[in-house]
Scaffold this motif. Structure first.
Motif, PDB file in Angstrom:
ATOM      1  N   LYS A 137      -1.917 -25.024 -15.768  1.00  0.00           N
ATOM      2  CA  LYS A 137      -3.180 -24.290 -15.835  1.00  0.00           C
ATOM      3  C   LYS A 137      -3.693 -23.961 -14.441  1.00  0.00           C
ATOM      4  O   LYS A 137      -4.141 -22.851 -14.187  1.00  0.00           O
ATOM      5  N   ARG A 138      -3.627 -24.943 -13.556  1.00  0.00           N
ATOM      6  CA  ARG A 138      -4.101 -24.704 -12.195  1.00  0.00           C
ATOM      7  C   ARG A 138      -3.237 -23.669 -11.494  1.00  0.00           C
ATOM      8  O   ARG A 138      -3.748 -22.824 -10.764  1.00  0.00           O
ATOM      9  N   THR A 139      -1.936 -23.740 -11.719  1.00  0.00           N
ATOM     10  CA  THR A 139      -1.037 -22.786 -11.075  1.00  0.00           C
ATOM     11  C   THR A 139      -1.288 -21.376 -11.584  1.00  0.00           C
ATOM     12  O   THR A 139      -1.363 -20.431 -10.805  1.00  0.00           O
ATOM     13  N   SER A 140      -1.434 -21.223 -12.906  1.00  0.00           N
ATOM     14  CA  SER A 140      -1.659 -19.883 -13.446  1.00  0.00           C
ATOM     15  C   SER A 140      -3.020 -19.333 -13.023  1.00  0.00           C
ATOM     16  O   SER A 140      -3.156 -18.137 -12.778  1.00  0.00           O
ATOM     17  N   GLN A 172      -1.582 -18.003 -18.300  1.00  0.00           N
ATOM     18  CA  GLN A 172      -2.774 -18.763 -18.680  1.00  0.00           C
ATOM     19  C   GLN A 172      -3.011 -18.658 -20.192  1.00  0.00           C
ATOM     20  O   GLN A 172      -3.388 -19.638 -20.819  1.00  0.00           O
ATOM     21  N   GLY A 173      -2.763 -17.514 -20.767  1.00  0.00           N
ATOM     22  CA  GLY A 173      -2.929 -17.341 -22.191  1.00  0.00           C
ATOM     23  C   GLY A 173      -1.920 -18.121 -23.017  1.00  0.00           C
ATOM     24  O   GLY A 173      -2.213 -18.618 -24.097  1.00  0.00           O
ATOM     25  N   ARG A 174      -0.720 -18.260 -22.492  1.00  0.00           N
ATOM     26  CA  ARG A 174       0.322 -19.016 -23.207  1.00  0.00           C
ATOM     27  C   ARG A 174       0.051 -20.514 -23.186  1.00  0.00           C
ATOM     28  O   ARG A 174       0.503 -21.247 -24.038  1.00  0.00           O
ATOM     29  N   PHE A 209      -3.477 -15.970 -10.828  1.00  0.00           N
ATOM     30  CA  PHE A 209      -4.401 -14.934 -11.286  1.00  0.00           C
ATOM     31  C   PHE A 209      -5.425 -14.598 -10.200  1.00  0.00           C
ATOM     32  O   PHE A 209      -5.667 -13.428  -9.896  1.00  0.00           O
ATOM     33  N   GLY A 210      -6.020 -15.620  -9.609  1.00  0.00           N
ATOM     34  CA  GLY A 210      -7.015 -15.405  -8.559  1.00  0.00           C
ATOM     35  C   GLY A 210      -6.434 -14.726  -7.331  1.00  0.00           C
ATOM     36  O   GLY A 210      -7.047 -13.817  -6.754  1.00  0.00           O
ATOM     37  N   PHE A 211      -5.250 -15.134  -6.944  1.00  0.00           N
ATOM     38  CA  PHE A 211      -4.582 -14.519  -5.796  1.00  0.00           C
ATOM     39  C   PHE A 211      -4.255 -13.064  -6.093  1.00  0.00           C
ATOM     40  O   PHE A 211      -4.408 -12.186  -5.238  1.00  0.00           O
ATOM     41  N   LEU A 269       0.735  -9.621 -10.163  1.00  0.00           N
ATOM     42  CA  LEU A 269       0.461 -11.059 -10.103  1.00  0.00           C
ATOM     43  C   LEU A 269      -0.685 -11.453 -11.028  1.00  0.00           C
ATOM     44  O   LEU A 269      -0.621 -12.494 -11.696  1.00  0.00           O
ATOM     45  N   ALA A 270      -1.724 -10.625 -11.082  1.00  0.00           N
ATOM     46  CA  ALA A 270      -2.854 -10.924 -11.962  1.00  0.00           C
ATOM     47  C   ALA A 270      -2.430 -10.884 -13.425  1.00  0.00           C
ATOM     48  O   ALA A 270      -2.827 -11.733 -14.220  1.00  0.00           O
ATOM     49  N   ILE A 271      -1.614  -9.915 -13.784  1.00  0.00           N
ATOM     50  CA  ILE A 271      -1.118  -9.838 -15.166  1.00  0.00           C
ATOM     51  C   ILE A 271      -0.254 -11.048 -15.487  1.00  0.00           C
ATOM     52  O   ILE A 271      -0.390 -11.654 -16.550  1.00  0.00           O
TER      53      ILE A 271
END
Length: 72
Positions: free
Chosen positions: A7-10, A68-70, A14-16, A60-62
């Motif tokens: 979760k933290r990685t995704s 994150q959704g998975r 996403f933020g990056f 990267l955001a996608i």
């Protein structure tokens, strides 16, 4: 333990990605503003290179959003 790290990685990806996308959009805006402000001169090469961050950030955001959704 494994899902919390994912979760933290995704979220980080996403933020990056969003940050890169916004940076690229600012550079694209600068590409249009520089000739208007500096009487027809073109933008420096670095602005063109930074503008290339837009599609990279979008991808990267996608990828971060999908990951994150998975996890949920």
């Amino acid at each position: 333990m494994g899902t919390d790290t994912g979760k933290r990685t995704s979220k980080a990806v996403f933020g990056f990605g969003v940050g890169l996308f916004l940076l690229g959009l600012l550079a694209v805006g600068a590409l249009y503003l520089v000739p208007a402000v500096w009487s027809g001169h073109t933008a420096p090469t670095s602005v063109y290179l930074i503008a290339m961050c837009t599609p990279v950030g979008l991808l990267l955001a996608i990828a971060g959003a999908v990951a994150q959704g998975r996890r949920q």
